[in-house]
Design an enzyme around this catalytic site. Structure first.
Site, short mmCIF file in Angstrom:
data_model
loop_
_atom_site.label_atom_id
_atom_site.label_comp_id
_atom_site.label_asym_id
_atom_site.label_seq_id
_atom_site.Cartn_x
_atom_site.Cartn_y
_atom_site.Cartn_z
N ASN A 187 -7.06 1.40 8.26
CA ASN A 187 -8.17 1.66 9.28
C ASN A 187 -9.55 0.97 8.92
O ASN A 187 -9.75 0.68 7.92
CB ASN A 187 -8.56 3.27 9.28
CG ASN A 187 -7.45 3.96 9.96
OD1 ASN A 187 -7.33 3.50 11.29
ND2 ASN A 187 -6.87 5.09 9.77
N ARG B 248 -13.34 6.39 11.09
CA ARG B 248 -12.39 5.05 10.83
C ARG B 248 -13.40 3.86 10.80
O ARG B 248 -13.21 2.82 10.14
CB ARG B 248 -11.40 4.92 11.86
CG ARG B 248 -10.58 6.27 11.77
CD ARG B 248 -9.40 6.06 12.94
NE ARG B 248 -8.17 7.12 12.65
CZ ARG B 248 -8.51 8.19 13.73
NH1 ARG B 248 -9.57 8.41 14.49
NH2 ARG B 248 -7.68 9.32 13.57
N LYS C 204 2.78 4.21 -10.52
CA LYS C 204 3.24 5.15 -9.50
C LYS C 204 4.29 4.64 -8.55
O LYS C 204 5.31 5.18 -8.13
CB LYS C 204 1.95 5.74 -9.04
CG LYS C 204 1.89 6.77 -7.81
CD LYS C 204 0.90 7.35 -7.30
CE LYS C 204 1.23 8.36 -6.40
NZ LYS C 204 -0.24 8.87 -5.79
N ASP D 195 -7.74 -1.51 14.78
CA ASP D 195 -7.76 -2.37 15.71
C ASP D 195 -8.59 -3.69 15.32
O ASP D 195 -8.31 -4.79 15.33
CB ASP D 195 -8.42 -1.77 17.01
CG ASP D 195 -7.86 -0.67 17.54
OD1 ASP D 195 -6.68 -0.97 17.88
OD2 ASP D 195 -8.35 0.47 17.35
N ALA E 187 -9.19 1.28 1.53
CA ALA E 187 -9.93 2.57 1.40
C ALA E 187 -9.49 3.74 2.33
O ALA E 187 -9.66 3.46 3.55
CB ALA E 187 -11.37 2.31 1.27
N ARG F 246 0.13 12.93 19.27
CA ARG F 246 -0.35 14.04 19.12
C ARG F 246 -0.75 14.74 20.48
O ARG F 246 -0.31 15.95 20.67
CB ARG F 246 -1.76 13.96 18.30
CG ARG F 246 -1.72 13.79 16.84
CD ARG F 246 -2.72 13.36 16.24
NE ARG F 246 -3.06 13.39 14.95
CZ ARG F 246 -3.73 12.39 14.08
NH1 ARG F 246 -4.55 12.01 14.56
NH2 ARG F 246 -3.49 12.57 12.77
N ASP G 105 -2.09 8.93 17.89
CA ASP G 105 -2.87 9.87 18.95
C ASP G 105 -1.99 10.23 20.35
O ASP G 105 -2.07 11.36 20.60
CB ASP G 105 -4.05 8.75 19.42
CG ASP G 105 -4.89 8.39 18.17
OD1 ASP G 105 -5.73 8.86 17.78
OD2 ASP G 105 -4.32 7.07 18.10
N THR H 268 -4.16 12.07 6.52
CA THR H 268 -3.02 12.25 7.38
C THR H 268 -1.84 11.37 6.77
O THR H 268 -2.03 10.29 6.42
CB THR H 268 -3.34 11.91 8.78
OG1 THR H 268 -3.83 10.56 9.03
CG2 THR H 268 -4.38 12.57 9.41
N GLY I 47 0.86 -1.31 -0.16
CA GLY I 47 0.05 -0.02 0.06
C GLY I 47 0.81 1.35 0.08
O GLY I 47 1.31 1.61 1.12
N ALA I 48 1.02 1.90 -1.10
CA ALA I 48 2.02 3.10 -1.45
C ALA I 48 1.08 4.14 -1.50
O ALA I 48 1.52 4.93 -2.22
CB ALA I 48 2.93 2.78 -2.44
N HIS J 147 -8.30 3.43 18.27
CA HIS J 147 -7.64 4.42 17.38
C HIS J 147 -9.24 5.00 16.76
O HIS J 147 -9.14 4.79 15.66
CB HIS J 147 -6.74 3.85 16.42
CG HIS J 147 -6.13 5.07 15.35
ND1 HIS J 147 -5.70 6.37 15.98
CD2 HIS J 147 -6.16 5.01 14.14
CE1 HIS J 147 -5.66 6.91 14.79
NE2 HIS J 147 -5.65 5.97 13.80
#
Length: 315
Positions: A124, A92, A43, A127, A84, A155, A152, A232, A13-14, A179
């Site tokens: 996401n 999430r 890509k 969990d 996705a 932050r 989290d 993010t 997953g890039a 999360h």
């Protein structure tokens, strides 16, 4: 667990998160070989070229290649960032239906390669999908874990550092639980520059409202960032790189990841954000923080929030 020929990571997953993670790994010189898999092969080729052109300025050489699932056979760590993406206004947990199917397809392909290393999940809802990855893979639960509340927590520490005008590295506080929207701060054991927040609260009860505001801004930061720039990426990319460094350097460090509970906090058979000791073999043990009565109730509620989404898939 068989040993790989080196510190090889396969990233699946890039997108924005995956590329930020790859960039952090190359910058920090954490791994020997990074193989990147993504459905957008053109890509991915461009990202691989771009990353390799920066290796000369990194602290050590990282071999970056465009990978296939065959690369997982001798990988020490597979990191899954595919799925996705969260859209503006979307929680999430609302991603679960779409991403559960994607996770099964990916994990089946990883395991078919002969992979026998560690699985780190960042997709996401992290969990719920970490639990799914564990089920689909058949690996021991200590070798499957998620990014959990590492972002989290970062932050929260950053915002507390700003509030008290100290480096966030001098702030020791955890966000635990899902999360997502039901997460909680553990204020009872938090400290800033060695002074406990509980002591500060006792001296100044009005501080409670300030800390609550800091937590709310922590919890809702993703929505603000997604609204502003679409996703993010940098914070979680660096968080994943920190977990990776803990693994390959066998650091035995406590990090807030999504780990499997076996009675800790009074819960079991669920992956949730909590400090855990991370080393070369995965999760050595979960750290059960001492929670006050309010925090315990909040964590119970967070566990139930995850179970309401997760359990119907496995009954």
């Amino acid at each position: 667990m068989k040993l790989s020929t080196g510190n090889k990571v396969v990233l699946i997953g890039a997108g924005d998160v995956g590329v930020a993670y790859a960039y952090s790994l190359v910058n920090q010189g954490t791994v020997d070989h990074l193989a990147i898999i993504d459905i957008d092969e053109k890509k991915t080729m461009g990202n691989v070229m771009d990353l390799n052109h920066g290796v000369v300025w990194a602290s050590s050489r990282t071999k970056v290649t465009q990978g296939t699932y065959a690369d997982c056979d001798d990988a020490a760590l597979v990191v899954i960032c595919a799925g996705a993406a969260q859209k503006p206004g979307e929680t999430r947990l609302q991603l679960v239906d779409k991403n559960m199917k994607i996770m099964k397809s990916i994990v089946d392909s990883v395991m078919d390669s002969g992979f026998d290393g560690l699985l780190l999940i960042a997709s996401n809802p992290v969990d719920v999908l970490t639990y799914a990855a564990w089920k689909y893979s058949g690996l021991p639960h200590n070798r499957v874990f998620g990014s959990g509340t590492i972002l989290d927590t970062a932050r929260f520490r950053y915002m507390l550092g700003e509030y008290y005008d100290v480096s966030p590295m001098s702030v020791h506080a955890y966000i635990i639980g899902e999360h997502g929207d039901s997460e909680l701060p553990v204020l009872s054991s938090a400290n800033v520059a060695g002074v406990g927040l509980s002591k500060r609260l006792a001296a100044d009860p009005t501080l409670h409202d300030e800390l609550e505001d800091i937590f709310i801004r922590t919890r809702d930061a993703a929505y603000e960032i997604i609204d502003a720039k679409g996703s993010t990426s940098y914070g979680i990319g660096m968080g994943l790189a920190r977990i990776t460094r803990a693994i390959f350097q066998n650091q035995e460090v406590a990090l807030p990841v999504s780990a499997y509970l076996q009675g800790e906090y009074g819960h079991e058979d669920v992956f949730i954000g909590t400090p855990a000791i991370v080393n070369r073999r995965g999760i050595r043990r979960v750290i059960e923080l001492e929670l006050d009565e309010y925090e315990k109730k909040q964590l119970d509620k967070s566990v139930q929030t995850l179970r309401d989404v997760q359990d119907p898939f496995w009954k």
